[in-house]
Scaffold this motif. Structure first.
Motif, PDB file in Angstrom:
ATOM      1  N   GLU A   8      19.823 -31.057  -1.965  1.00 44.71           N
ATOM      2  CA  GLU A   8      19.061 -29.820  -2.010  1.00 44.71           C
ATOM      3  C   GLU A   8      19.927 -28.678  -2.536  1.00 44.71           C
ATOM      4  OE1 GLU A   8      17.854 -29.460   2.025  1.00 44.71           O
ATOM      5  OE2 GLU A   8      16.308 -31.015   1.874  1.00 44.71           O
ATOM      6  N   ASP A   9      19.258 -27.571  -2.804  1.00 44.29           N
ATOM      7  CA  ASP A   9      19.937 -26.343  -3.245  1.00 44.29           C
ATOM      8  C   ASP A   9      20.734 -26.555  -4.519  1.00 44.29           C
ATOM      9  OD1 ASP A   9      19.076 -24.668  -1.031  1.00 44.29           O
ATOM     10  OD2 ASP A   9      20.404 -25.887   0.207  1.00 44.29           O
TER      11      ASP A   9
ATOM     12  N   TYR B 148      11.403 -38.471  -6.197  1.00 44.89           N
ATOM     13  CA  TYR B 148      11.960 -37.565  -5.198  1.00 44.89           C
ATOM     14  C   TYR B 148      11.640 -38.116  -3.818  1.00 44.89           C
ATOM     15  CZ  TYR B 148      12.489 -33.356  -2.320  1.00 44.89           C
ATOM     16  OH  TYR B 148      12.840 -32.456  -1.343  1.00 44.89           O
TER      17      TYR B 148
ATOM     18  N   ARG C 154      11.262 -31.782   1.664  1.00 43.74           N
ATOM     19  CA  ARG C 154      11.405 -30.350   1.433  1.00 43.74           C
ATOM     20  C   ARG C 154      11.010 -30.018  -0.001  1.00 43.74           C
ATOM     21  NH1 ARG C 154      17.075 -26.916   1.858  1.00 43.74           N
ATOM     22  NH2 ARG C 154      16.241 -24.909   1.138  1.00 43.74           N
TER      23      ARG C 154
ATOM     24  N   GLN D 220      11.108 -28.521  -3.611  1.00 45.94           N
ATOM     25  CA  GLN D 220      12.206 -28.246  -4.529  1.00 45.94           C
ATOM     26  C   GLN D 220      11.667 -27.567  -5.790  1.00 45.94           C
ATOM     27  OE1 GLN D 220      15.661 -29.200  -4.266  1.00 45.94           O
ATOM     28  NE2 GLN D 220      15.172 -29.547  -2.124  1.00 45.94           N
TER      29      GLN D 220
ATOM     30  N   TRP E  18      12.524 -26.655  -9.507  1.00 48.05           N
ATOM     31  CA  TRP E  18      13.457 -27.006 -10.578  1.00 48.05           C
ATOM     32  C   TRP E  18      13.287 -26.046 -11.750  1.00 48.05           C
ATOM     33  CZ3 TRP E  18      13.946 -33.042 -11.188  1.00 48.05           C
ATOM     34  CH2 TRP E  18      14.593 -33.550 -10.055  1.00 48.05           C
TER      35      TRP E  18
ATOM     36  N   VAL F 299       8.999 -31.954  -5.893  1.00 44.58           N
ATOM     37  CA  VAL F 299       9.574 -31.184  -6.984  1.00 44.58           C
ATOM     38  C   VAL F 299       8.476 -30.461  -7.743  1.00 44.58           C
ATOM     39  CG1 VAL F 299      10.758 -31.378  -9.200  1.00 44.58           C
ATOM     40  CG2 VAL F 299      11.585 -32.676  -7.228  1.00 44.58           C
TER      41      VAL F 299
END
Length: 460
Positions: free
Chosen positions: A342-343, A360, A364, A366, A368, A438
């Motif tokens: 993550e991050d 994925y 959580r 995400q 992009w 994502v």
């Protein structure tokens, strides 16, 4: 008291003299050395306590002085296990061959400021536990330069052991493809090395092309690696630069593991297997302007065996990295993100003609994109009404339809059929159940970088 102290001093002197004579009597005769070597105003470097003291000094060979700094070894086959224990620039004439007779290291570099150039080195030992290598750079050998040599053998090609400022430039290292991959040595092996430059080498038929362990602040640049397990393999190494390298037909092009602050730029992976670029617990690193194409499945056909797809990029348990300007092309899976990765900033990449663009596995959301720029997706079906190069509809590569394809791979035959597109439209219009995943809110309408031409393809 003065007389007693004088007598005691005389007795100690006599004992010391007798002991010295006895030790000198036990020292073996010094072997004859070439006349030219007698004029070397150098002192042999003392070996570390655990070093092999049975090696033959390079000064016993018929080396010829070319100029103030350079010595040349004439053509011929030199059998045995040698040590360069004086700071010398040694260049081999055409036809000069070091043959280690199938055991131990062919050449140990023990002195500092040594240059070894244009030598042919072969037939060293194959005992990987004993770290047997064509060239073994010892801990005392700071500032060694190993340039334009040719090495062929079963063990490690070059082992650099806990020293610094080493340069390994334009060498050829060939392993033995008759051995199982795991029984071969690595082409170049760095252990606890700092400030090394590994540049322009060609390596094939070894276990790992370049293996870097617990080594910081090194440059790995412009090397060609093919037909092996891992092209470049990092473990517990920080602040390294990996630039302009190419891997072909390896089982993983770039295996980057348990490291921080890596800079991975302008590398190429062509027809590697399993993974083009693998990030495993990589933190605060930059992965930029790399190109991975035609990554092959590890087993099966990459469709019917889940997890065996050829993956352009695999991100596992990796945080706070920047992945930008890369191209992942013509593979079974463009990028696989899992295990708490993550991050990360993922933008300005191109995902082109992969059978599946993204997988994925997490819970959580995400995003992009970065500062209004996302990635290029060859299967993006949105539009750009204001012609600003950014799609008007977000790209969601792992929606419920994708999850259906993961569960039932046979459905992939209908990937671009009207029925699949209808399902995607219904999902966007009525998002009753939407899993975290994502999203690229600013997908690019064109690839952000020019792709390599065919002339830059697979190296033979």
């Amino acid at each position: 008291m003065g007389v007693k102290r004088f007598i005691h001093t005389v007795i100690c002197f006599v004992a010391f003299f007798a002991t010295s004579m006895a030790i000198a009597a036990q020292v073996p005769d010094v072997p004859d050395v070439p006349e030219a070597a007698n004029h070397l105003q150098l002192h042999a470097i003392q070996a570390a306590p655990e070093a092999d003291t049975s090696l033959i000094s390079i000064t016993t060979l018929p080396i010829e002085q070319i100029n103030e700094h350079v010595w040349r070894l004439p053509a011929g086959v030199y059998h045995g296990n040698f040590v360069i224990d004086v700071p010398i620039q040694l260049e081999c004439a055409a036809g000069a061959i070091f043959n280690a007779n199938g055991h131990k290291n062919a050449i140990n570099i023990r002195a500092h400021d040594v240059t070894l150039k244009k030598c042919q080195i072969e037939n060293w030992g194959s005992n990987l536990t004993n770290m047997e290598a064509g060239v073994f750079v010892e801990r005392t050998a700071r500032n060694a330069n190993i340039v334009e040599n040719s090495l062929k053998g079963q063990g490690f090609g070059l082992w650099v052991d806990a020293t610094r400022d080493v340069s390994i430039i334009r060498n050829q290292v060939q392993g033995d493809d008759n051995l199982r991959t795991q029984d071969r040595g690595n082409g170049i092996h760095l252990f606890a090395v700092r400030d090394a430059t590994i540049q322009g080498n060609e390596i094939w038929h070894v276990r790992d092309g370049i293996y870097i362990e617990a080594s910081n602040d090194n440059i790995i640049d412009g090397n060609n690696l093919r037909d092996m397990r891992y092209g470049i393999h990092y473990m517990f190494s920080n602040r390294n630069h990996v630039t302009n390298n190419s891997t072909t037909r390896t089982r993983t092009g770039y295996a980057l593991m348990q490291s921080r602050q890596l800079t991975v730029l302008n590398n190429r992976s062509d027809h590697d297997q399993n993974y083009g670029v693998l990030l495993n617990y990589i933190i605060n690193s930059t992965i930029q302007n790399n190109y991975a194409t035609d990554v092959q499945p590890g087993s099966g056909d990459g469709v019917h065996i889940s997890g065996a797809e050829g993956k352009g990029l695999f991100i596992y348990n990796s945080l706070f990295n920047t992945v930008s300007g890369n191209s992942f092309v013509n593979s079974a899976l463009g990028v696989h993100l899992t295990a708490g990765s993550e991050d990360n900033k993922i933008y300005d990449n191109a995902f082109i003609n992969n059978q599946q663009q993204v997988k994925y596995v997490a819970i959580r959301y995400q995003e992009w994109s970065h500062e209004g720029r996302g990635n290029y997706w060859s299967d993006y079906l949105g539009w750009d009404r204001n012609d600003d190069g950014i799609g008007d509809v977000p790209y969601e590569p792992n929606d419920n339809v994708d999850r259906l394809l993961w569960t039932y791979p046979q459905v992939r035959l209908l990937m671009h059929s009207p029925s699949i597109e209808l399902l995607r439209w219904v999902q966007r219009a009525f998002p009753v159940v939407k899993y975290p995943g994502v999203q690229d809110s600013y997908p690019l309408m064109r690839p952000p970088q020019r792709l390599p031409t065919a002339s830059q393809g697979t190296q033979q």
